[in-house]
Design an enzyme around this catalytic site. Structure first.
Site, PDB file in Angstrom:
ATOM      1  N   LYS B  99       0.885  -1.171   0.000  1.00 58.51           N
ATOM      2  CA  LYS B  99       0.000   0.000   0.000  1.00 58.51           C
ATOM      3  C   LYS B  99       0.914   1.210   0.000  1.00 58.51           C
ATOM      4  CE  LYS B  99      -2.951   2.765   2.847  1.00 58.51           C
ATOM      5  NZ  LYS B  99      -3.677   2.930   4.097  1.00 58.51           N
ATOM      6  N   GLY B 160      -8.129   9.140   9.055  1.00 60.31           N
ATOM      7  CA  GLY B 160      -8.523   9.224  10.455  1.00 60.31           C
ATOM      8  C   GLY B 160      -9.598  10.262  10.749  1.00 60.31           C
ATOM      9  N   ALA B 187      -9.288   5.379   3.579  1.00 61.72           N
ATOM     10  CA  ALA B 187      -9.121   6.558   4.438  1.00 61.72           C
ATOM     11  C   ALA B 187     -10.368   7.430   4.531  1.00 61.72           C
ATOM     12  CB  ALA B 187      -7.958   7.429   4.000  1.00 61.72           C
TER      13      ALA B 187
END
Lengths: 65, 264
Positions: B99, B160, B187
């Protein structure tokens, strides 16, 4: 000899990357290594000499996102 | 239900990928991964003080779960850092999957797409199977595919943040523009409804970490995400109705009582 390991200045006796891992007690751990930002394969550590001022990274598996 | 998802010749039946960071304990991490039904978890490489075994016990736990690992290059800010980290990860985790993150900005943690494309090319030529963490930019997508990526991972929102699908229009455009490319929202997803929405847009999978790990009950939340992803996937395959401006009664008008009375 003064080198930088994981961002910390250390005075070490080891003259190869393999010897450094032993000196710092990583020898039985799963780690990946880089010297001056270049990846060094596990099989090449014994033939990878260290010199003063080198920057070594020793990384282990960790949680990640 | 759509067919299984194929990424780089690997077939996956679960369309939920799960990050392994920030859980309250290793036991809860382990239970959450099981509850999610995921087959792929993300991991990283970090510095550890000599003598500490935290990394090793983590790696043992992941191996015991029998899932595939997708190592990340989280936190890397240059092409060189990302490429070296990927090479280190390939050796330790024994996988060519990576990733790829090349972070370009501190507040949003958004990818430096110029560095990303360059690093993706270097890694693809070196035999890596690259999962690039990208913005939902069509031009960047095209260049990443040209660099050898066979999967794209656009962000939903900053890492986040839990804001969900920040640019739904852009994500939809990306989906329509690249109908055959596996697309994974990576994300920014905060709740299972965000994940379901991504799947309803036709995304192939979602990658969730913070939204599970930092919830009050990560094991329950992992299961909730699994259900939402499955629901969204099923819904997309079932061809949802289009929204309309005016109401349309769902109960038949024909035969309605009092239909002859005027309310004027």
């Amino acid at each position: 000899m003064q080198i930088r390991v994981n961002g910390k200045e250390l005075d070490v006796a080891a003259t190869t990357l393999a010897a450094l891992l032993e000196e710092l007690e990583y020898q039985n751990m799963v780690v990946a290594t880089a010297l001056n930002q270049n990846f060094v394969r596990a099989v090449d550590r014994g033939e990878t000499p260290l010199k003063a001022g080198d920057a070594v990274e020793i990384l282990t598996p960790k949680q990640g996102g | 239900m759509r067919d299984r998802l194929t990424v780089y010749d690997t077939e996956l039946s679960s369309r939920l990928l799960v990050g392994t960071a920030q859980y309250p304990s290793p036991a809860i991490l382990s239970e959450a991964i099981k509850a999610s039904g995921t087959e792929v978890v993300t991991v990283s490489l970090r510095r550890e003080a000599g003598g500490s075994r935290a990394g090793e016990s983590f790696w043992t736990l992941i191996r015991e779960l029998g899932v595939k690992v997708l190592p990340n290059t989280a936190g890397c800010r240059t092409v060189k850092e990302a490429v070296t980290t990927a090479q280190m990860a390939r050796e330790v985790f024994a996988t060519s999957w990576v990733k790829l993150e090349v972070i370009g900005e501190d507040d949003t943690l958004q990818p430096d797409v110029f560095g990303l494309v360059e690093a993706a090319g270097i890694l693809a030529r070196d035999g890596f199977q690259v999962f690039p963490y990208m913005t939902e930019d069509l031009v960047v997508a095209e260049k990443l595919l040209g660099a050898g990526c066979e999967v794209l991972m656009p962000w939903g929102a900053p890492i986040g943040s839990g804001r969900g699908l920040n640019n739904r229009f852009g994500l939809e455009a990306l989906r329509k523009h690249f109908p055959g490319v596996p697309l994974i929202v990576d994300a920014g997803i905060g709740t299972p409804s965000h994940a379901a929405a991504a799947m309803e847009l036709g995304y192939d999978a979602v990658l969730i970490n913070t939204a599970i790990a930092k919830s009050g009950d990560p094991v329950a939340m992992a299961r909730a995400f699994a259900l939402a992803v499955e629901a969204g996937c099923l819904a997309y395959g079932a061809d949802p109705i289009m929204p309309r401006d005016m109401a349309e009664p769902s109960t038949p008008q024909l035969g309605r009582a009092f239909a002859d009375l005027s309310h004027a």
